[in-house]
Design a protein around this motif. Sequence first.
Motif, PDB file in Angstrom:
ATOM      1  N   VAL A  81     -31.568 -20.175 -69.335  1.00 28.83           N
ATOM      2  CA  VAL A  81     -32.711 -20.111 -68.419  1.00 28.83           C
ATOM      3  C   VAL A  81     -32.334 -19.719 -66.986  1.00 28.83           C
ATOM      4  N   PRO A  82     -31.299 -20.303 -66.359  1.00 28.60           N
ATOM      5  CA  PRO A  82     -30.974 -19.901 -64.977  1.00 28.60           C
ATOM      6  C   PRO A  82     -30.698 -18.400 -64.838  1.00 28.60           C
ATOM      7  N   LYS A  83     -29.973 -17.830 -65.799  1.00 27.83           N
ATOM      8  CA  LYS A  83     -29.695 -16.393 -65.767  1.00 27.83           C
ATOM      9  C   LYS A  83     -30.983 -15.592 -65.887  1.00 27.83           C
ATOM     10  N   MET A  84     -31.894 -16.049 -66.757  1.00 29.69           N
ATOM     11  CA  MET A  84     -33.163 -15.366 -66.916  1.00 29.69           C
ATOM     12  C   MET A  84     -33.997 -15.436 -65.641  1.00 29.69           C
ATOM     13  N   LEU A  85     -33.973 -16.585 -64.949  1.00 25.32           N
ATOM     14  CA  LEU A  85     -34.717 -16.736 -63.698  1.00 25.32           C
ATOM     15  C   LEU A  85     -34.189 -15.783 -62.630  1.00 25.32           C
ATOM     16  N   VAL A  86     -32.874 -15.654 -62.543  1.00 25.65           N
ATOM     17  CA  VAL A  86     -32.270 -14.732 -61.580  1.00 25.65           C
ATOM     18  C   VAL A  86     -32.640 -13.291 -61.919  1.00 25.65           C
ATOM     19  N   ASP A  87     -32.655 -12.963 -63.218  1.00 23.07           N
ATOM     20  CA  ASP A  87     -32.922 -11.585 -63.642  1.00 23.07           C
ATOM     21  C   ASP A  87     -34.358 -11.146 -63.381  1.00 23.07           C
ATOM     22  N   THR A  88     -35.289 -12.096 -63.260  1.00 24.74           N
ATOM     23  CA  THR A  88     -36.667 -11.695 -62.975  1.00 24.74           C
ATOM     24  C   THR A  88     -36.794 -11.049 -61.599  1.00 24.74           C
ATOM     25  N   TRP A  89     -35.816 -11.303 -60.712  1.00 27.52           N
ATOM     26  CA  TRP A  89     -35.828 -10.707 -59.378  1.00 27.52           C
ATOM     27  C   TRP A  89     -34.923  -9.474 -59.300  1.00 27.52           C
ATOM     28  N   SER A  90     -34.350  -9.092 -60.432  1.00 29.31           N
ATOM     29  CA  SER A  90     -33.425  -7.957 -60.453  1.00 29.31           C
ATOM     30  C   SER A  90     -33.960  -6.852 -61.356  1.00 29.31           C
ATOM     31  N   GLU A  91     -33.840  -5.626 -60.915  1.00 31.28           N
ATOM     32  CA  GLU A  91     -34.274  -4.501 -61.734  1.00 31.28           C
ATOM     33  C   GLU A  91     -33.254  -4.173 -62.819  1.00 31.28           C
ATOM     34  N   LYS A  92     -31.962  -4.361 -62.510  1.00 33.07           N
ATOM     35  CA  LYS A  92     -30.916  -3.955 -63.460  1.00 33.07           C
ATOM     36  C   LYS A  92     -30.702  -4.962 -64.578  1.00 33.07           C
ATOM     37  N   LYS A  93     -30.781  -6.248 -64.263  1.00 32.81           N
ATOM     38  CA  LYS A  93     -30.605  -7.309 -65.270  1.00 32.81           C
ATOM     39  C   LYS A  93     -29.288  -7.147 -66.029  1.00 32.81           C
ATOM     40  N   LEU A  94     -28.202  -7.066 -65.299  1.00 33.25           N
ATOM     41  CA  LEU A  94     -26.890  -6.858 -65.907  1.00 33.25           C
ATOM     42  C   LEU A  94     -26.175  -8.175 -66.174  1.00 33.25           C
ATOM     43  N   ILE A  95     -25.354  -8.171 -67.206  1.00 31.87           N
ATOM     44  CA  ILE A  95     -24.482  -9.300 -67.509  1.00 31.87           C
ATOM     45  C   ILE A  95     -23.146  -8.728 -67.972  1.00 31.87           C
ATOM     46  N   SER A  96     -22.059  -9.228 -67.405  1.00 30.35           N
ATOM     47  CA  SER A  96     -20.744  -8.706 -67.772  1.00 30.35           C
ATOM     48  C   SER A  96     -20.432  -9.043 -69.226  1.00 30.35           C
ATOM     49  N   PHE A  97     -19.507  -8.269 -69.805  1.00 25.91           N
ATOM     50  CA  PHE A  97     -19.133  -8.504 -71.202  1.00 25.91           C
ATOM     51  C   PHE A  97     -18.587  -9.915 -71.396  1.00 25.91           C
ATOM     52  N   ASP A  98     -17.720 -10.345 -70.467  1.00 22.94           N
ATOM     53  CA  ASP A  98     -17.127 -11.683 -70.564  1.00 22.94           C
ATOM     54  C   ASP A  98     -18.188 -12.772 -70.444  1.00 22.94           C
ATOM     55  N   ALA A  99     -19.131 -12.596 -69.497  1.00 18.85           N
ATOM     56  CA  ALA A  99     -20.203 -13.581 -69.320  1.00 18.85           C
ATOM     57  C   ALA A  99     -21.096 -13.626 -70.556  1.00 18.85           C
ATOM     58  N   CYS A 100     -21.292 -12.476 -71.177  1.00 16.80           N
ATOM     59  CA  CYS A 100     -22.099 -12.401 -72.394  1.00 16.80           C
ATOM     60  C   CYS A 100     -21.432 -13.182 -73.517  1.00 16.80           C
ATOM     61  N   VAL A 101     -20.116 -13.026 -73.645  1.00 14.83           N
ATOM     62  CA  VAL A 101     -19.359 -13.751 -74.673  1.00 14.83           C
ATOM     63  C   VAL A 101     -19.442 -15.261 -74.428  1.00 14.83           C
ATOM     64  N   VAL A 102     -19.275 -15.667 -73.166  1.00 21.59           N
ATOM     65  CA  VAL A 102     -19.351 -17.095 -72.818  1.00 21.59           C
ATOM     66  C   VAL A 102     -20.743 -17.644 -73.149  1.00 21.59           C
ATOM     67  N   GLN A 103     -21.773 -16.871 -72.829  1.00 21.69           N
ATOM     68  CA  GLN A 103     -23.144 -17.313 -73.111  1.00 21.69           C
ATOM     69  C   GLN A 103     -23.355 -17.481 -74.613  1.00 21.69           C
ATOM     70  N   MET A 104     -22.866 -16.523 -75.409  1.00 22.52           N
ATOM     71  CA  MET A 104     -22.997 -16.630 -76.867  1.00 22.52           C
ATOM     72  C   MET A 104     -22.259 -17.857 -77.400  1.00 22.52           C
ATOM     73  N   PHE A 105     -21.053 -18.093 -76.870  1.00 22.37           N
ATOM     74  CA  PHE A 105     -20.256 -19.220 -77.343  1.00 22.37           C
ATOM     75  C   PHE A 105     -20.987 -20.549 -77.118  1.00 22.37           C
ATOM     76  N   PHE A 106     -21.435 -20.779 -75.891  1.00 18.16           N
ATOM     77  CA  PHE A 106     -22.080 -22.060 -75.584  1.00 18.16           C
ATOM     78  C   PHE A 106     -23.458 -22.167 -76.219  1.00 18.16           C
ATOM     79  N   LEU A 107     -24.155 -21.034 -76.358  1.00 17.28           N
ATOM     80  CA  LEU A 107     -25.461 -21.053 -77.029  1.00 17.28           C
ATOM     81  C   LEU A 107     -25.312 -21.571 -78.452  1.00 17.28           C
TER      82      LEU A 107
END
Length: 315
Positions: A81-107
């Motif tokens: 949710v925090p990442k999604m809240l930040v992305d609502t104010w961003s046009e690019k909505k980018l997430i690094s590969f490493d951050a994506c892996v970390v998000q998948m792991f904890f999810l």
Amino acid sequence: MEEAILPNQTSVSYFRLRGLSTNQKVQMTVFAIFLIFYILTLMGNILIVITIIYDRRLHTPMYFFLSNLSFIDVCHSTVTVPKMLVDTWSEKKLISFDACVVQMFFLHLFACTEIFLLTVMAYDRYVAICNPLHYMTVMNWKVCVLLAAALWTGGTIHSVALTSLTIKLPYCGPHEIDNFFCDVPQVIKLACTDTRIIEILIVSNSGLISVVCFVVLVVSYAVILVSLRKRISAGRRKALSTCAAHLTVVTLFLGHCIFIYSRPSTSLPEDKVVSVFFTAVTPLLNPIIYTLRNEDMKNALSKLTRARGTHNEKK
């Protein structure tokens, strides 16, 4: 000269999340709703944990597992949710590969651990209702701690296995994920290789865990309901209320897992709607269901509030 890309080496350094909508007004509405849900989720679940720790009358197996559930829901919601809240104010909505892996792991760590926990909670209610005289013998504190350790270990093993399969794939574009967070089914679709075997492994892992646990839970509650037919009305109402609360959480949570992970990695229009319930709505249900429908919790909350008020007056 550019470096050669080795096998299984990713050349994608980030992913772009599409989010829930590209309409600015819709995004602002989504931001407001998700922010309210997230704040209520944090406040409600943290309050449950504090109340259970504070009130010694709630130091029972049922509330021990409930405090674990509240802790998991706080963590589970915080992963996305925090990442999604930040992305609502961003046009690019980018997430690094490493951050994506970390998000998948904890999810997957928190989701799988919660599935196992809900199953354990069903067993706890089965023993309490169907075998009440031996409840504290069967569900003693040593057993509760061992069960808690086992479900966290199981969730970790599941998450490590699934994340390892994902990061070993080569990624060279495209890099757009059709969701507001990283999840294994959406990410592996972007791999530059045939992922059919990985998809089968996901279905046989996540899908099978979800379906088996759901069947076990339904059977457990069916046995409980049959047992309740022989009880007096007051005890039956209280037990039915508890079972109904558990079944509500189980159906919504496991319904998402079965819908997403028990089929091949294909995008459906309903995926995002289901994901919203999975990440934002379900973690909020526990404070509502287990507090507003539970007399013991309401009494403990009142006691905690009065104690807090007395302490402030003394100051």
